[in-house]
Design a protein around this motif. Sequence first.
Motif, short mmCIF file in Angstrom:
data_model
loop_
_atom_site.label_atom_id
_atom_site.label_comp_id
_atom_site.label_asym_id
_atom_site.label_seq_id
_atom_site.Cartn_x
_atom_site.Cartn_y
_atom_site.Cartn_z
N LYS A 1 -12.15 30.29 -2.65
CA LYS A 1 -12.68 29.01 -3.14
C LYS A 1 -11.59 28.11 -3.70
N GLY A 2 -10.35 28.61 -3.69
CA GLY A 2 -9.25 27.85 -4.28
C GLY A 2 -8.66 26.81 -3.36
N PHE A 3 -9.47 25.83 -2.94
CA PHE A 3 -9.00 24.81 -2.00
C PHE A 3 -9.39 23.42 -2.47
N ALA A 4 -8.51 22.46 -2.20
CA ALA A 4 -8.85 21.05 -2.36
C ALA A 4 -9.05 20.49 -0.95
N VAL A 5 -10.19 19.87 -0.72
CA VAL A 5 -10.54 19.36 0.60
C VAL A 5 -10.35 17.84 0.63
N HIS A 6 -9.71 17.37 1.69
CA HIS A 6 -9.48 15.94 1.85
C HIS A 6 -10.10 15.49 3.18
N ALA A 7 -11.13 14.67 3.10
CA ALA A 7 -11.77 14.12 4.30
C ALA A 7 -11.65 12.60 4.26
N SER A 8 -11.12 12.04 5.34
CA SER A 8 -10.99 10.58 5.40
C SER A 8 -10.91 10.16 6.85
N PRO A 9 -11.14 8.87 7.13
CA PRO A 9 -11.07 8.38 8.51
C PRO A 9 -9.70 8.55 9.14
N GLU A 10 -8.65 8.76 8.32
CA GLU A 10 -7.29 8.87 8.85
C GLU A 10 -6.97 10.27 9.38
#
Length: 410
Positions: free
Chosen positions: A72-81
């Motif tokens: 669970k030790g994750f940072a998630v980055h979701a973006s149009p790029e």
Amino acid sequence: METYLVGGAVRDQLLGLPVTERDWVVIGETPASMIKQGFKPVGKDFPVFLHPQSHDEYALARTERKTAPGYKGFAVHASPEVSLEQDLIRRDLTINAIAMTPKGELIDPYGGQQDIKNKIFRHISPAFAEDPVRILRVARFAARYGHLGFTLAEETRELMQAMVAAGEVDYLVPERVWAELYKVLKEQSPSAFFYTLKSCTALAIIFPEISCLFGVPQPEKYHPEIDTGLHSMLCLEQAVQLSTSPEVRFAALVHDLGKGITPPENWPHHYGHEKIGLPILEKLCGRLRVPNAFKALAMHVMQYHTHCHKVFEIRAATLTDVLNILGAFKSNNTLNEFLLACEADAKGRTGLEQTPYPQAELIKLAAKSAASVDTSAILNSELKGPQIGTAIRRLRIKVVAEVINTFKAL
């Protein structure tokens, strides 16, 4: 909207297998734009949406960054790029990182098609090592596709072993381990799951009770395979042939856990292993939060499988009492599942896989006959309390004795 079919749907389609679920990745959109187009948000940890008509899952393309130990030790980055290639490289295996356009064109930046052709499980990048659940997933894929000839790439096995050494596996929570094991028990080759974990040294940490069976000998006269761990895997494979029930398969897998703590000076014999193993099984079930139906059947199989094997030798009174303990005289019982697990044990021995198991038919008939005895005279008599149970037991013993004698005469 730029969408691609990804993951298991593409993999199984290329393998010529049925596709049951379809997952899509979406490029160039935002949560707001998805909702505006009628998609329903369902993702907790990252942006996932359900299609308004098909209800397929659509996830926004994303990247991940390791921030803490465990899965669970994750940072998630979701973006149009975020590009399709960036999204695919965060996945576990090359065979799961192939995308398909709505027109059926394949996008395969990491060699997944070649690994499908060569039947190899291979990690995509060093980021594989950041999530310990992937060890369980790879082992589960071995259980699912092992019969097709898939093998684990040596560099992936070494990476998994390094993850174990680094302590990543220690962060696996029991509920996740059981969730994966439950899926494995419904696969075609569940023993491959345990062999895969053993090959990367994870078995000793995740399933220590099973791991310690390997290397423990049994009498060659009864067990040509000798090794208790191998016997347990053979039993599991036989259970797959005999039943689709995950409860039966689990019971066959764990029935000999008591042999794992036999003092070496007593080898290859395992006196009393049927009862010695009960606390071990209790502890395993408690740790993994195993459902009661699995635990209850496994406990019965562990304690009474030897009675089942030796049913032609034991007394009618003993068999009657065992059937009573198993609940065989009740309309809703698991006697058939118990017998299937015991048969898997009898056949889970090298060279003895095709040996008939008449014990099951005898026990079924004995249970049926004893359950149908006429108890009306006893119930209408002046007997009270325990006297009633004792009288019914005598009737059942008599009927069971007749069944045993009939079978012996055949």
